[in-house]
Design a protein around this motif. Structure first.
Motif, PDB file in Angstrom:
ATOM      1  N   ALA A   1      -7.709  22.516  -6.284  1.00  0.00           N
ATOM      2  CA  ALA A   1      -7.173  22.673  -7.637  1.00  0.00           C
ATOM      3  C   ALA A   1      -8.281  23.100  -8.576  1.00  0.00           C
ATOM      4  O   ALA A   1      -8.055  23.821  -9.544  1.00  0.00           O
ATOM      5  CB  ALA A   1      -6.538  21.369  -8.104  1.00  0.00           C
TER       6      ALA A   1
ATOM      7  N   GLY B   1      -0.972  26.128 -13.403  1.00  0.00           N
ATOM      8  CA  GLY B   1      -1.439  25.887 -12.046  1.00  0.00           C
ATOM      9  C   GLY B   1      -2.858  26.349 -11.787  1.00  0.00           C
ATOM     10  O   GLY B   1      -3.362  26.227 -10.673  1.00  0.00           O
ATOM     11  N   ALA B   2      -3.526  26.866 -12.825  1.00  0.00           N
ATOM     12  CA  ALA B   2      -4.888  27.377 -12.648  1.00  0.00           C
ATOM     13  C   ALA B   2      -5.892  26.261 -12.384  1.00  0.00           C
ATOM     14  O   ALA B   2      -6.968  26.502 -11.846  1.00  0.00           O
ATOM     15  CB  ALA B   2      -5.306  28.178 -13.875  1.00  0.00           C
TER      16      ALA B   2
ATOM     17  N   THR C   1      -6.490  19.482 -14.209  1.00  0.00           N
ATOM     18  CA  THR C   1      -7.311  18.802 -13.211  1.00  0.00           C
ATOM     19  C   THR C   1      -8.766  18.767 -13.669  1.00  0.00           C
ATOM     20  O   THR C   1      -9.427  17.738 -13.574  1.00  0.00           O
ATOM     21  CB  THR C   1      -7.194  19.516 -11.852  1.00  0.00           C
ATOM     22  OG1 THR C   1      -5.815  19.631 -11.512  1.00  0.00           O
ATOM     23  CG2 THR C   1      -7.913  18.751 -10.772  1.00  0.00           C
TER      24      THR C   1
ATOM     25  N   GLU D   1      -3.659  20.800 -23.809  1.00  0.00           N
ATOM     26  CA  GLU D   1      -2.493  21.461 -24.421  1.00  0.00           C
ATOM     27  C   GLU D   1      -2.018  20.701 -25.651  1.00  0.00           C
ATOM     28  O   GLU D   1      -0.824  20.456 -25.819  1.00  0.00           O
ATOM     29  CB  GLU D   1      -1.348  21.570 -23.405  1.00  0.00           C
ATOM     30  CG  GLU D   1      -1.695  22.325 -22.139  1.00  0.00           C
ATOM     31  CD  GLU D   1      -1.552  23.833 -22.285  1.00  0.00           C
ATOM     32  OE1 GLU D   1      -1.362  24.334 -23.411  1.00  0.00           O
ATOM     33  OE2 GLU D   1      -1.657  24.523 -21.241  1.00  0.00           O
TER      34      GLU D   1
HETATM   35  N1  LIG Z   1      -1.711  14.889  -8.084  1.00  0.00           N
HETATM   36  C1  LIG Z   1      -1.669  16.091  -7.471  1.00  0.00           C
HETATM   37  N2  LIG Z   1      -1.425  16.186  -6.140  1.00  0.00           N
HETATM   38  C2  LIG Z   1      -1.390  17.375  -5.509  1.00  0.00           C
HETATM   39  N3  LIG Z   1      -1.589  18.554  -6.114  1.00  0.00           N
HETATM   40  C3  LIG Z   1      -1.837  18.552  -7.441  1.00  0.00           C
HETATM   41  C4  LIG Z   1      -1.887  17.327  -8.188  1.00  0.00           C
HETATM   42  N4  LIG Z   1      -2.146  17.631  -9.487  1.00  0.00           N
HETATM   43  C5  LIG Z   1      -2.252  18.969  -9.544  1.00  0.00           C
HETATM   44  N5  LIG Z   1      -2.072  19.526  -8.320  1.00  0.00           N
HETATM   45  C6  LIG Z   1      -2.142  20.979  -8.001  1.00  0.00           C
HETATM   46  O1  LIG Z   1      -3.364  21.479  -8.488  1.00  0.00           O
HETATM   47  C7  LIG Z   1      -3.195  22.756  -9.067  1.00  0.00           C
HETATM   48  C8  LIG Z   1      -3.711  22.762 -10.484  1.00  0.00           C
HETATM   49  O2  LIG Z   1      -2.899  21.948 -11.290  1.00  0.00           O
HETATM   50  P1  LIG Z   1      -3.212  21.659 -12.819  1.00  0.00           P
HETATM   51  O3  LIG Z   1      -2.219  20.686 -13.306  1.00  0.00           O
HETATM   52  O4  LIG Z   1      -4.632  21.327 -12.983  1.00  0.00           O
HETATM   53  O5  LIG Z   1      -2.925  23.091 -13.456  1.00  0.00           O
HETATM   54  P2  LIG Z   1      -2.887  23.517 -14.996  1.00  0.00           P
HETATM   55  O6  LIG Z   1      -3.798  24.676 -15.126  1.00  0.00           O
HETATM   56  O7  LIG Z   1      -3.144  22.353 -15.860  1.00  0.00           O
HETATM   57  O8  LIG Z   1      -1.401  24.023 -15.152  1.00  0.00           O
HETATM   58  P3  LIG Z   1      -0.403  23.853 -16.385  1.00  0.00           P
HETATM   59  O9  LIG Z   1      -0.738  24.926 -17.360  1.00  0.00           O
HETATM   60  O10 LIG Z   1       0.935  24.074 -15.761  1.00  0.00           O
HETATM   61  O11 LIG Z   1      -0.579  22.469 -16.937  1.00  0.00           O
HETATM   62  C9  LIG Z   1      -1.728  23.085  -8.946  1.00  0.00           C
HETATM   63  O12 LIG Z   1      -1.547  23.922  -7.837  1.00  0.00           O
HETATM   64  C10 LIG Z   1      -1.071  21.752  -8.720  1.00  0.00           C
HETATM   65  O13 LIG Z   1       0.066  21.888  -7.947  1.00  0.00           O
END
Ligand SMILES: Nc1ncnc2c1ncn2[C@@H]1O[C@H](COP(=O)(O)OP(=O)(O)OP(=O)(O)O)[C@@H](O)[C@H]1O
Ligand SMILES: [Mg+2]
Lengths: 224, 348
Positions: B32, B53-54, B58, B178
């Motif tokens: 992630a 999902g970027a 995380t 966000e």
């Molecule tokens: N607890 C978890 N278990 C498994 N995979 C996860 C978990 N949390 C996030 N992921 C995966 O890690 C990747 C990054 O997720 P993240 O939530 O950091 O993205 P984001 O950039 O914050 O997206 P968004 O703009 O939708 O909030 C994604 O592919 C997501 O499916």
């Protein structure tokens, strides 16, 4: 008036009030002890589930199997099944103590599941916020999870209360007393429907009062 | 501030930071967050942008240890976070505020109770709590809402409370995931102004995650662009906006700054405007618009602005202008040649 004349209702009033008292006592004891144990069990289920604050697959499975095993047993069978355990714990397999013992056990498993479902409604984000502030897990459970779920928990207890009133009516099976057994003994078996209906009305009134209290309290908490 | 003027250590220092979640059944493990290096100076506002999902969320959740890192290093104020126990992390979290898209206020507590909660965790004395809470409620402009429950607040007010709550313990770092995405444009603007004040008046370093370039433009000093868990481009906001290198960055910048018209838009423009189309890039420190137009006027070339505009970012202006040039062929030829010598120009 078309009141039946062949009823012993007149002379039975003192006994009816005593039976009402017994029902209230059984239900109160059950809710107090079974309610507390059920809450602890609910926390156990909630905290150890996947993604929970104390995620633990083994404990989670054990608790779930336990609850799922006991909860579906109809109380009329449950009361007989736990009779040996009642003898062990409260010293007797019949009478009010044995009934209360069985009620507490049954209520505990039922309440655990209901309250667990209430706890699950707390948004994960709120828990995450508390974690981000540096709160410990135990602190979060006590000062975030429970207060945030309080309104549905009160409704859950109200539901359980009504169910316990219902279950307590089976007490007559082991000479446990209360309105339920009174209605069976002096109403049903003596062909005195008037007595039966008086008992029913008292039970209905009891349930109505409890439900009203629960609804009011929960709404007051939700409205703030 | 009385810091010695030595080499400024960054407040946040990430090296080879990687977070991999256990793979779903039958799927490959995809990190992630992958091999992220990033320095954030104290007092900076660092934006992190990327599509869903970027890995943005995380990444910030790694910064306060809500999520354990798989490998790499996270240093905050010189302290290494990776490998610390929950108990030690809790102490560090007291010095890091966090705000959320859904505000995550405690519905069972009043605004006052929400602000008191982190202070209780930190073990701050009652009198100091009161002083701090009323000070912050004034700062966010909600002194009369102390005894209101969150459900009676608007979204913007909720986020103000969220910000106040995150600041009660005087954190040096504020994480915003966000923070304005659930708000309308007007309220977004207000909340961003408030965050800007937090940064300027308290010197709080802010890490702001967003998918809205408006937020970056209004709030940030630096921006990092994430894609598939990696930071693919980063730098000062003006530099990244004025010269985006990666396709994903171009797309983001294009949401607030017009580059050149898309093919179908270009065809529509051509049908309405005669002449040759030239895109000119104006950058801070380059020739002024007047100088460019003078070239055209001298040659007697008629021109129209058909697409683009001028933007201001961090006090510096830049923009991309698409002009339709009309006139004698030789004059237009000469004008285009001369313009190309002054600024980057592209015939469309
Ligand atoms: N607890 C978890 N278990 C498994 N995979 C996860 C978990 N949390 C996030 N992921 C995966 O890690 C990747 C990054 O997720 P993240 O939530 O950091 O993205 P984001 O950039 O914050 O997206 P968004 O703009 O939708 O909030 C994604 O592919 C997501 O499916
Ligand atoms: Mg996210």
């Amino acid at each position: 008036m078309l009141l039946p004349t062949d009823t012993r209702l007149g002379e039975l009033w003192p006994d009816i009030w005593q039976a009402t008292g017994e029902t209230l006592l059984m239900v109160a004891l059950t809710m107090l002890i079974g309610g507390t144990l059920g809450l602890l069990l609910a926390l156990g289920l909630y905290l150890t589930r996947k993604g929970g604050l104390y995620e633990n697959a083994v404990i989670s499975v054990v608790l779930n199997v336990l609850v799922n095993f006991f909860r579906p047993i109809p109380f009329i069978i449950f009361i007989a099944a736990v009779q040996p355990a009642a003898r062990l714990v409260v010293g007797t397999g019949i009478g009010m103590p044995a009934v209360v013992f069985s009620l507490i056990l049954a209520a505990m498993f039922g309440i655990a599941r209901i309250i667990e479902q209430n706890l699950v409604t707390v948004p994960p984000g709120v828990i995450e916020a508390a974690r981000a502030m540096g709160a410990s897990r135990a602190r979060i459970a006590a000062t975030v999870v429970l207060p945030e779920a309080l309104a549905p928990i009160i409704l859950g207890y109200t539901f359980a209360f009504v169910a316990v009133v219902d279950m307590s009516a089976v007490a007559g099976l082991i000479a446990g007393g209360g309105l339920g057994s009174f209605a069976q003994t002096f109403g049903y078996r003596q062909y005195d429907p008037t007595v039966t209906w008086v008992c029913v009305l008292i039970l209905v009134a009891l349930v109505q009062v409890i439900q009203l209290l629960g609804n009011t309290l929960s709404a007051r908490i939700l409205r703030r | 501030m009385t810091h010695p003027a030595t080499v400024a250590e960054p407040l946040v220092r990430l090296r080879n930071l990687t977070k991999t979640y256990p793979a779903a059944k039958g799927r490959n493990e995809v990190p992630a967050v992958a091999d992220v290096d990033l320095d954030i100076a104290a007092g900076d506002v660092q934006a992190i942008v990327g599509y869903s999902g970027a890995g943005k969320s995380t990444l910030v959740r790694l910064l306060n240890g809500l999520e354990p890192a798989t490998s790499g290093s996270i240093q905050i104020g010189g302290t290494e976070l990776v490998g610390l126990h929950e108990r030690q992390l809790r102490r560090i979290r007291l010095g890091i505020g966090m705000i959320f898209q859904q505000f995550n206020l405690f519905e069972s507590r009043t605004v006052w109770g929400n602000l008191a909660y982190p202070l209780q965790i930190a073990g701050v004395a009652k009198a100091e709590q009161q002083r701090r809470i009323s000070e912050l409620l004034h700062f966010v402009g909600l002194p009369d809402k102390a005894h209101t429950y969150p459900r009676n607040l608007s979204g913007g007010q909720k986020q103000r409370v969220g910000i106040a709550r995150a600041l009660t313990t005087n954190p040096s770092l504020l994480l915003a995931d966000e923070a304005t995405s659930a708000l309308d444009p007007e309220t977004t603007h207000e909340v961003l102004r408030l965050l800007k004040r937090v940064n300027e008046e308290f010197g709080t370093t802010i890490v702001a995650i967003t998918h809205e370039m408006e937020v970056v433009r209004e709030l940030a000093d630096h921006v990092a662009v994430m894609e598939n868990g990696r930071i693919v481009e980063s730098g000062a906001v003006y530099d990244v906006f004025s010269a985006p290198r990666q396709p994903v960055t171009r797309r983001f910048v294009g949401t607030v700054v017009d580059d050149e018209p898309a093919p179908d838009a270009l065809a529509a423009l051509r049908s309405r405007h005669p002449g040759r189309f030239v895109k000119l890039e104006l950058r801070e420190g380059g020739p002024r618009q007047a100088d460019l137009f003078a070239v055209l006027l001298e040659r007697g070339v008629a021109f129209e602005l058909v697409f683009g505009g001028i933007e201001e970012i961090q006090g510096a202006t830049f923009g991309n202008l698409t002009l339709a040039l009309d006139g004698p062929a030789t004059s237009v030829d000469e004008a285009v040649r001369e313009l190309s010598a002054l600024v980057p120009a592209k015939e469309l």
